[in-house]
Design an enzyme around this catalytic site. Structure first.
Site, PDB file in Angstrom:
ATOM      1  N   ASP A 126       1.364  -1.344  -0.137  1.00  0.00           N
ATOM      2  CA  ASP A 126      -0.291  -0.075   0.477  1.00  0.00           C
ATOM      3  C   ASP A 126       0.544   0.902   0.152  1.00  0.00           C
ATOM      4  O   ASP A 126       1.611   1.260   0.444  1.00  0.00           O
ATOM      5  CB  ASP A 126      -0.993  -0.466   1.136  1.00  0.00           C
ATOM      6  CG  ASP A 126      -2.424   0.902   1.333  1.00  0.00           C
ATOM      7  OD1 ASP A 126      -2.230   1.483   0.286  1.00  0.00           O
ATOM      8  OD2 ASP A 126      -1.591   1.157   2.142  1.00  0.00           O
ATOM      9  N   SER A 127       0.310   2.478   0.167  1.00  0.00           N
ATOM     10  CA  SER A 127       0.926   3.492  -0.264  1.00  0.00           C
ATOM     11  C   SER A 127       1.454   3.783   1.387  1.00  0.00           C
ATOM     12  O   SER A 127       2.908   4.454   1.306  1.00  0.00           O
ATOM     13  CB  SER A 127       0.257   4.765  -0.422  1.00  0.00           C
ATOM     14  OG  SER A 127      -0.288   4.594   0.536  1.00  0.00           O
ATOM     15  N   CYS A 183      -4.046  -1.235  -2.199  1.00  0.00           N
ATOM     16  CA  CYS A 183      -4.675  -0.073  -1.911  1.00  0.00           C
ATOM     17  C   CYS A 183      -5.175   0.882  -3.465  1.00  0.00           C
ATOM     18  O   CYS A 183      -5.190   0.075  -4.802  1.00  0.00           O
ATOM     19  CB  CYS A 183      -3.059   1.122  -2.795  1.00  0.00           C
ATOM     20  SG  CYS A 183      -3.087   2.513  -2.758  1.00  0.00           S
ATOM     21  N   GLU A 191      -2.022   8.257   8.055  1.00  0.00           N
ATOM     22  CA  GLU A 191      -0.716   7.786   8.469  1.00  0.00           C
ATOM     23  C   GLU A 191      -0.284   7.754  10.329  1.00  0.00           C
ATOM     24  O   GLU A 191       1.070   7.791  10.465  1.00  0.00           O
ATOM     25  CB  GLU A 191      -0.286   8.522   7.195  1.00  0.00           C
ATOM     26  CG  GLU A 191      -0.207   7.606   5.918  1.00  0.00           C
ATOM     27  CD  GLU A 191       0.508   6.420   6.104  1.00  0.00           C
ATOM     28  OE1 GLU A 191       1.523   6.144   6.058  1.00  0.00           O
ATOM     29  OE2 GLU A 191       0.072   4.971   5.442  1.00  0.00           O
ATOM     30  N   CYS A 215     -11.226   3.669   0.104  1.00  0.00           N
ATOM     31  CA  CYS A 215      -9.352   3.404   0.419  1.00  0.00           C
ATOM     32  C   CYS A 215      -9.591   2.658   1.714  1.00  0.00           C
ATOM     33  O   CYS A 215      -9.488   2.604   2.371  1.00  0.00           O
ATOM     34  CB  CYS A 215      -8.821   5.433   0.979  1.00  0.00           C
ATOM     35  SG  CYS A 215      -7.781   5.105   1.783  1.00  0.00           S
ATOM     36  N   HIS A 236      -6.673   2.893   3.688  1.00  0.00           N
ATOM     37  CA  HIS A 236      -6.445   3.505   5.453  1.00  0.00           C
ATOM     38  C   HIS A 236      -8.390   3.769   5.897  1.00  0.00           C
ATOM     39  O   HIS A 236      -7.992   3.596   7.702  1.00  0.00           O
ATOM     40  CB  HIS A 236      -6.523   4.744   4.924  1.00  0.00           C
ATOM     41  CG  HIS A 236      -4.867   4.977   4.588  1.00  0.00           C
ATOM     42  ND1 HIS A 236      -4.221   4.406   3.155  1.00  0.00           N
ATOM     43  CD2 HIS A 236      -3.555   5.499   5.347  1.00  0.00           C
ATOM     44  CE1 HIS A 236      -3.138   4.918   3.168  1.00  0.00           C
ATOM     45  NE2 HIS A 236      -2.745   5.432   4.250  1.00  0.00           N
TER      46      HIS A 236
HETATM   47  N1  DGL Z   1      -4.862   3.289   0.797  1.00  0.00           N
HETATM   48  C1  DGL Z   1      -4.828   3.920  -0.461  1.00  0.00           C
HETATM   49  C2  DGL Z   1      -5.995   3.271  -1.235  1.00  0.00           C
HETATM   50  O1  DGL Z   1      -6.509   2.746  -0.196  1.00  0.00           O
HETATM   51  C3  DGL Z   1      -4.248   4.915  -0.626  1.00  0.00           C
HETATM   52  C4  DGL Z   1      -4.302   6.057   0.051  1.00  0.00           C
HETATM   53  C5  DGL Z   1      -3.508   7.163  -0.235  1.00  0.00           C
HETATM   54  O2  DGL Z   1      -1.986   7.041   0.039  1.00  0.00           O
HETATM   55  O3  DGL Z   1      -4.075   8.655  -0.266  1.00  0.00           O
HETATM   56  O4  DGL Z   1      -6.444   3.904  -2.146  1.00  0.00           O
END
Ligand code: DGL
Length: 273
Positions: free
Chosen positions: A20-21, A83, A162, A194, A196
């Site tokens: 993931d990011s 992600c 984050e 997302c 997150h």
């Molecule tokens: N967790 C990520 C997603 O599912 C990316 C969030 C990000 O880095 O902006 O989109």
């Protein structure tokens, strides 16, 4: 390989590479580990470059390929792009670069949401990059017809998550501002687009009210990974090693993993690329 380590036998469960990011993909890793407990997993958080959701597509593609290269070189037999943003922008590039390695991506759960919604009014919370991508627009056309779908970009929310404090006033204020238009649109279902966002699910639920259903894709993604690996369900297999790597702060990842995950992590290290 360590001199005392035995070489992998053909029967050893395949290494699953997950990335993931940043930290959000840990929500997917958690379900993957429950679905495929015997498989070793290497998770890469590109936290040094997060968030992706407000970056240019070229940057996201370049990072996705760099992390993919590292996972393939580390022996991953299956890649899970945990992600939505990297999937939306770069999963095609990843598949093209390593055609022999199966890749599972995550996409906002439009189809399940349309099925679950009684009113047909659905909200989608995701990063700006995911929502503007051609891949997401295709998904919307393919599965969203007939429903009234409100797209809510959430710039900054993944970045706040984050930081690791899921209950900070900043996180709660951002969630309130992103949920207000969805409440006004009277949606009965919200897609968490997302990886997150499941970590702040309780705050999103509180902002939307208890009657609204929140949907994410960690379970279907994990089942798809299991199908591709030909994995059999078993609770009795020895647990596979789980290693975490980050391009960001190792101590932060170690602390977040200890608080957010409920299974043993074997190592946390700096990503060597
Ligand atoms: N967790 C990520 C997603 O599912 C990316 C969030 C990000 O880095 O902006 O989109």
């Amino acid at each position: 390989m360590h001199p005392l380590a035995s070489p992998p036998s053909p029967a050893d469960p395949a290494l699953v590479g997950v990335f993931d990011s940043g930290l959000g993909g840990l929500s997917v890793l958690s379900v993957l580990h429950r679905t495929l407990p015997g498989h070793p997993m290497l998770y890469v958080a590109d936290s040094g470059n997060a968030p992706y959701g407000e970056r240019a597509d070229e940057f996201v593609t370049e990072r996705t390929l760099a992390v993919g290269r590292h996972l393939v070189d580390s022996g991953a037999k299956l890649l899970v792009v945990a992600c939505n943003t990297a999937t939306a922008v770069a999963v095609a590039a990843l598949r093209e670069r390593w055609p022999g390695t199966p890749v599972v991506g995550v996409e906002p759960a439009i189809k399940p949401a349309v099925k679950a919604s009684a009113s047909g009014r659905i909200g989608v919370m995701a990063t700006p990059a995911t929502l503007r991508s051609a891949k997401f627009q295709r998904l919307l056309h393919a599965h969203g017809a007939g429903a009234s779908i409100v797209l809510q970009p959430c710039p900054g929310l993944a970045g706040q998550i984050e930081r690791g404090d899921l209950d900070s006033p900043e996180v709660i204020a951002m969630i309130e501002s992103f949920c207000a238009p969805l409440r006004a649109a009277d949606v009965d279902t919200v897609v968490l687009g997302c990886t997150h966002y499941p970590f702040v699910r309780r705050h999103i639920q509180a902002a939307m009210g208890p009657a609204v259903e929140l949907i994410d894709t960690a379970w279907p993604v994990s089942r798809q990974a299991a199908r591709l690996l030909g994995a059999v369900d078993s609770d009795s297999v020895p647990a596979g090693r789980v290693q975490l790597e980050t391009t960001g702060d190792v101590a932060h990842l170690r602390s977040v993993a200890a608080h957010w995950l409920d299974f043993e992590i074997n190592s946390v290290a700096a990503a060597p690329f």
